[in-house]
Design a protein around this motif. Sequence first.
Motif, mmCIF file in Angstrom:
data_model
loop_
_atom_site.group_PDB
_atom_site.id
_atom_site.type_symbol
_atom_site.label_atom_id
_atom_site.label_comp_id
_atom_site.label_asym_id
_atom_site.label_seq_id
_atom_site.Cartn_x
_atom_site.Cartn_y
_atom_site.Cartn_z
ATOM 1 N N TYR A 110 47.299 53.570 23.023
ATOM 2 C CA TYR A 110 46.952 52.615 24.662
ATOM 3 C C TYR A 110 48.488 51.881 25.010
ATOM 4 C CZ TYR A 110 45.494 48.752 27.910
ATOM 5 O OH TYR A 110 45.107 48.342 28.546
ATOM 6 N N ARG A 111 48.756 51.299 23.352
ATOM 7 C CA ARG A 111 49.444 50.410 23.571
ATOM 8 C C ARG A 111 50.982 50.911 23.970
ATOM 9 N NH1 ARG A 111 49.542 45.598 20.455
ATOM 10 N NH2 ARG A 111 47.638 45.439 19.012
ATOM 11 N N ALA A 112 51.183 52.089 23.677
ATOM 12 C CA ALA A 112 52.625 53.212 24.394
ATOM 13 C C ALA A 112 52.570 53.262 25.547
ATOM 14 C CB ALA A 112 52.426 54.342 23.480
ATOM 15 N N ASP A 113 51.031 53.330 26.150
ATOM 16 C CA ASP A 113 51.408 53.608 27.327
ATOM 17 C C ASP A 113 51.958 52.434 28.564
ATOM 18 O OD1 ASP A 113 50.874 54.920 30.061
ATOM 19 O OD2 ASP A 113 48.443 55.105 29.693
ATOM 20 N N LYS A 114 50.604 51.713 29.148
ATOM 21 C CA LYS A 114 50.748 50.499 30.343
ATOM 22 C C LYS A 114 49.767 49.283 30.001
ATOM 23 C CE LYS A 114 52.780 52.580 33.691
ATOM 24 N NZ LYS A 114 52.771 53.091 35.283
ATOM 25 N N PRO A 115 50.382 49.183 28.455
ATOM 26 C CA PRO A 115 48.437 48.341 27.984
ATOM 27 C C PRO A 115 48.891 47.067 28.624
ATOM 28 C CG PRO A 115 50.636 47.841 26.683
ATOM 29 C CD PRO A 115 50.931 48.791 27.627
ATOM 30 N N THR A 116 47.114 46.229 28.178
ATOM 31 C CA THR A 116 47.229 44.843 29.176
ATOM 32 C C THR A 116 46.818 43.999 28.615
ATOM 33 O OG1 THR A 116 44.799 45.072 30.356
ATOM 34 C CG2 THR A 116 47.345 45.379 31.148
ATOM 35 N N ARG A 117 46.483 42.474 28.439
ATOM 36 C CA ARG A 117 45.622 42.017 26.802
ATOM 37 C C ARG A 117 44.465 42.085 27.430
ATOM 38 N NH1 ARG A 117 50.110 36.470 27.963
ATOM 39 N NH2 ARG A 117 51.697 37.386 26.938
ATOM 40 N N PRO A 118 43.816 42.084 28.519
ATOM 41 C CA PRO A 118 42.421 42.235 28.673
ATOM 42 C C PRO A 118 41.577 43.644 27.768
ATOM 43 C CG PRO A 118 43.081 41.298 30.560
ATOM 44 C CD PRO A 118 43.920 41.483 29.646
ATOM 45 N N MET A 147 49.995 41.095 21.427
ATOM 46 C CA MET A 147 49.943 40.861 22.163
ATOM 47 C C MET A 147 49.774 40.188 22.783
ATOM 48 S SD MET A 147 50.381 43.599 24.511
ATOM 49 C CE MET A 147 49.628 44.343 26.209
ATOM 50 N N TYR A 148 48.766 39.246 22.463
ATOM 51 C CA TYR A 148 48.562 37.368 22.826
ATOM 52 C C TYR A 148 49.279 36.460 23.344
ATOM 53 C CZ TYR A 148 44.479 40.835 22.267
ATOM 54 O OH TYR A 148 43.808 41.970 21.965
ATOM 55 N N ASP A 149 48.907 35.347 24.458
ATOM 56 C CA ASP A 149 49.507 33.575 24.476
ATOM 57 C C ASP A 149 48.761 33.143 23.274
ATOM 58 O OD1 ASP A 149 47.270 33.780 26.101
ATOM 59 O OD2 ASP A 149 49.341 34.164 28.015
ATOM 60 N N ALA A 150 48.961 32.257 23.814
ATOM 61 C CA ALA A 150 48.793 31.376 23.049
ATOM 62 C C ALA A 150 47.145 30.788 24.024
ATOM 63 C CB ALA A 150 49.495 29.977 23.356
ATOM 64 N N ASP A 151 46.481 30.495 24.984
ATOM 65 C CA ASP A 151 46.112 31.161 25.961
ATOM 66 C C ASP A 151 44.289 31.870 25.193
ATOM 67 O OD1 ASP A 151 46.537 28.501 27.559
ATOM 68 O OD2 ASP A 151 47.229 29.913 29.188
ATOM 69 N N PHE A 198 41.028 36.747 32.786
ATOM 70 C CA PHE A 198 40.813 38.566 33.313
ATOM 71 C C PHE A 198 40.955 38.651 35.107
ATOM 72 C CE2 PHE A 198 38.368 37.791 29.460
ATOM 73 C CZ PHE A 198 38.652 39.005 28.766
ATOM 74 N N SER A 199 41.292 39.353 35.408
ATOM 75 C CA SER A 199 41.241 39.437 36.701
ATOM 76 C C SER A 199 40.351 39.472 37.372
ATOM 77 C CB SER A 199 42.185 40.445 36.828
ATOM 78 O OG SER A 199 41.509 41.867 36.835
ATOM 79 N N GLU A 200 40.171 39.551 38.912
ATOM 80 C CA GLU A 200 39.115 39.687 39.660
ATOM 81 C C GLU A 200 38.778 41.219 39.219
ATOM 82 O OE1 GLU A 200 38.108 39.778 44.114
ATOM 83 O OE2 GLU A 200 40.409 38.864 43.830
ATOM 84 N N LYS A 201 39.145 41.647 39.492
ATOM 85 C CA LYS A 201 38.131 43.146 38.864
ATOM 86 C C LYS A 201 37.160 43.082 37.828
ATOM 87 C CE LYS A 201 41.700 45.877 41.432
ATOM 88 N NZ LYS A 201 42.462 47.015 41.141
ATOM 89 N N GLU A 202 37.922 42.530 36.242
ATOM 90 C CA GLU A 202 37.370 42.856 35.334
ATOM 91 C C GLU A 202 36.298 41.127 35.810
ATOM 92 O OE1 GLU A 202 41.030 43.793 33.453
ATOM 93 O OE2 GLU A 202 40.953 41.909 33.560
ATOM 94 N N GLY A 203 36.276 40.160 36.745
ATOM 95 C CA GLY A 203 35.478 39.625 36.757
ATOM 96 C C GLY A 203 33.781 39.519 37.200
ATOM 97 N N LYS A 204 34.575 40.890 38.494
ATOM 98 C CA LYS A 204 33.259 41.629 39.222
ATOM 99 C C LYS A 204 32.694 42.529 38.274
ATOM 100 C CE LYS A 204 35.209 41.719 43.589
ATOM 101 N NZ LYS A 204 36.083 42.689 44.570
ATOM 102 N N ILE A 205 32.770 43.375 37.357
ATOM 103 C CA ILE A 205 32.756 44.275 36.294
ATOM 104 C C ILE A 205 31.049 43.163 35.696
ATOM 105 C CG2 ILE A 205 32.983 45.863 34.974
ATOM 106 C CD1 ILE A 205 35.502 47.058 36.314
ATOM 107 N N ALA A 206 31.969 42.418 35.327
ATOM 108 C CA ALA A 206 31.066 41.004 34.432
ATOM 109 C C ALA A 206 29.895 41.097 33.978
ATOM 110 C CB ALA A 206 31.996 40.024 33.231
#
Length: 285
Positions: A110-118, A147-151, A198-206
């Motif tokens: 997954y890291r080798a593809d297009k990983p996102t922090r979420p 991969m993660y920042d301070a937040d 998290f983005s709007e898409k992840e928020g809708k699913i959650a």
Amino acid sequence: MTPPPILDREEYVEQAYFFRSLRERIADNQAAQDVLSRLHEEVLSSTRLPYAVQFLAAEMRHSGLLASGLSKIPHYFTAFQAFVVQQAESETSRFSMPTALLVLEREAAYRADKPTRPGLFVYQFECLARNRLGYVDGCAAVAADPMYDADWRQFVARLTRQIGDIDFADLVYLRSELYVLEQRRTDPAFVPSMPPLFSEKEGKIAKASRKRDPLYLFAALQRQLGYPEVPRIKPRDDASTKLEMLEAKVRQLETRLKLAEGELRGSVDLSQFGKPDILKDDPNE
């Protein structure tokens, strides 16, 4: 502590190959130490992985533990990778080494593809939850990921106090852009106390998964957003396992039959069932 740097894509591609090859050869009853002593010759020499594998082989000869070597080169392997292998090597854990290596293989792919922090966080967190690896040490290992920042590190650190009290879907929804948009519909001046992660898409699913089993949320994120799928421990279904189950059932039936025959004759011998541990005589007395 400053987190280690994020590696180049080719490093993660080779890591995925490394974990897959190690898993498959251990499954073929090859000793991990022997596999490591040769595997550095197969991985791409333009990466730093050959040197890391040679170090792991030397550490295996010295300590007999793979996690020990992973934890000693934190500039290359993450704390989460070392933690996963450490749990598999624990004598009290039911988490197997093949499953641990498959977890790390999919994470590296997954890291080798297009990983996102979420996406990476949800995968790592589901690994902890599904395999019961422990949230305190597990979240500490996740938070140390480069991969993660301070937040994000602050968010992960708070999880150990929130899990069990707040639904995981709520945690995702409340830190999503969707929550901010919905609040601004009633209050245009609304400013979140913490930045959304998290983005709007992840928020809708959650939001759609609230008050449901968190595994449904994980599965929905995998289907809708292409998050990596966490390996599931499959029960053994080979012929020897079925034979063992049948033999156990036959022994149970024989015991029940003897008990029924004893009741009919009026001579039930309870001593054949042994004593509970609490009623056994203390050999020290």
